[in-house]
Write an enzyme that holds these catalytic residues in place. Structure first.
Site, PDB file in Angstrom:
ATOM      1  N   ASN A  15      -0.663  -2.850 -10.627  1.00 51.07           N
ATOM      2  CA  ASN A  15       0.729  -2.439 -10.448  1.00 51.07           C
ATOM      3  C   ASN A  15       1.083  -2.634  -8.982  1.00 51.07           C
ATOM      4  O   ASN A  15       0.544  -1.952  -8.105  1.00 51.07           O
ATOM      5  CB  ASN A  15       0.915  -0.975 -10.850  1.00 51.07           C
ATOM      6  N   ALA A 197       3.533  -2.617  -0.661  1.00 46.88           N
ATOM      7  CA  ALA A 197       3.079  -3.895  -1.207  1.00 46.88           C
ATOM      8  C   ALA A 197       1.733  -4.302  -0.623  1.00 46.88           C
ATOM      9  O   ALA A 197       1.370  -3.908   0.500  1.00 46.88           O
ATOM     10  CB  ALA A 197       4.122  -4.974  -0.912  1.00 46.88           C
ATOM     11  N   SER A 198       1.001  -5.094  -1.403  1.00 42.66           N
ATOM     12  CA  SER A 198      -0.291  -5.661  -0.988  1.00 42.66           C
ATOM     13  C   SER A 198      -1.313  -4.592  -0.648  1.00 42.66           C
ATOM     14  O   SER A 198      -2.243  -4.821   0.136  1.00 42.66           O
ATOM     15  CB  SER A 198      -0.108  -6.618   0.207  1.00 42.66           C
ATOM     16  N   ARG A 199      -1.164  -3.422  -1.225  1.00 38.11           N
ATOM     17  CA  ARG A 199      -2.076  -2.292  -1.021  1.00 38.11           C
ATOM     18  C   ARG A 199      -2.084  -1.802   0.429  1.00 38.11           C
ATOM     19  O   ARG A 199      -3.018  -1.134   0.855  1.00 38.11           O
ATOM     20  CB  ARG A 199      -3.500  -2.637  -1.480  1.00 38.11           C
ATOM     21  N   LEU A 200      -1.056  -2.140   1.190  1.00 35.26           N
ATOM     22  CA  LEU A 200      -0.958  -1.684   2.576  1.00 35.26           C
ATOM     23  C   LEU A 200      -0.125  -0.401   2.616  1.00 35.26           C
ATOM     24  O   LEU A 200       0.949  -0.332   3.218  1.00 35.26           O
ATOM     25  CB  LEU A 200      -0.341  -2.781   3.453  1.00 35.26           C
TER      26      LEU A 200
END
Length: 221
Positions: A15, A197-200
């Protein structure tokens, strides 16, 4: 291990977070309580199911952990309040090791709050005041259930509940059981997690420092 049929490998479930508003030092409240109150109000307004559900992590005297979902019943600048049977698994662990963690999993808003701190029992007056506010069925249930004890079957629990209902059939006020009451977790750390976003992800933590002051730290995601 082979995966067959309709099973979906957990690693394939993704997700992507794309919050419109990140969590920055400039939009963070000046203290953890105000920030939590702000987010909790937004969670309730968003209509999330069980917005006061939280995962309570405890450990026994040997450090072996356990966790379960419980309900937050109050919060103020002194901490977070929950109620339970003192003889339950969590109650006995908190008696042996009075440190715990809380996680509020508000994923529909791409948020989490993670709390750590010491846990103290509420005084009896606070427990009795809350118990009096509970629905009558919940009051009877607190007397009927020896929480976390092994039961031979469901009928044993139903029979105990019926016995308590008969005991208080006259409609008189039901007192709080002597082995039931509240705990307050007094935080030494409160982390606010906002998905990005991008797990950041954004992670900002209020941490209690020496002298009773609080500092704000940004944590790597």
């Amino acid at each position: 291990m082979d995966v067959t049929g309709d099973t979906v490998p957990p690693a394939n479930l993704r997700n992507e977070y794309a919050a419109d508003l990140g969590l920055t030092e400039s939009n963070l409240a000046g203290d953890w309580y105000t920030q939590f109150d702000r987010w909790f109000t937004e969670v309730v307004a968003a209509g999330l199911p069980e917005p006061n559900a939280m995962v309570l992590g405890t450990a026994d005297r040997a450090g072996r952990p356990s966790a379960r979902t419980v309900l937050l019943k109050g919060y103020d600048p002194d901490g977070f309040v929950l109620f339970t049977n003192y003889g339950s698994h969590k109650g006995t662990e908190l008696a042996a090791n009075p440190y715990a963690s809380l996680v509020f999993p508000w994923f529909m808003l791409q948020r989490q709050v993670v709390v750590t701190g010491r846990v103290d029992r509420l005084d009896r007056a606070e427990t009795e005041a809350y118990f009096a506010s509970r629905p009558r069925g919940s009051q009877l249930g607190a007397w009927a259930s020896e929480q976390s004890r092994v039961l031979p079957n469901r009928s044993a629990l139903d029979d105990a509940y019926r016995a308590m209902a008969e005991r208080y059939a006259d409609g008189a006020p039901i007192p709080a059981p002597p082995n039931w009451g509240g705990f307050r977790l007094r935080p030494d750390g409160v982390e606010f997690w906002q998905g990005q976003a991008s797990r950041l992800h954004d992670r900002l933590r209020f941490r209690s420092a020496d002298g009773g002051d609080w500092v704000v730290e940004r944590l790597a995601p």
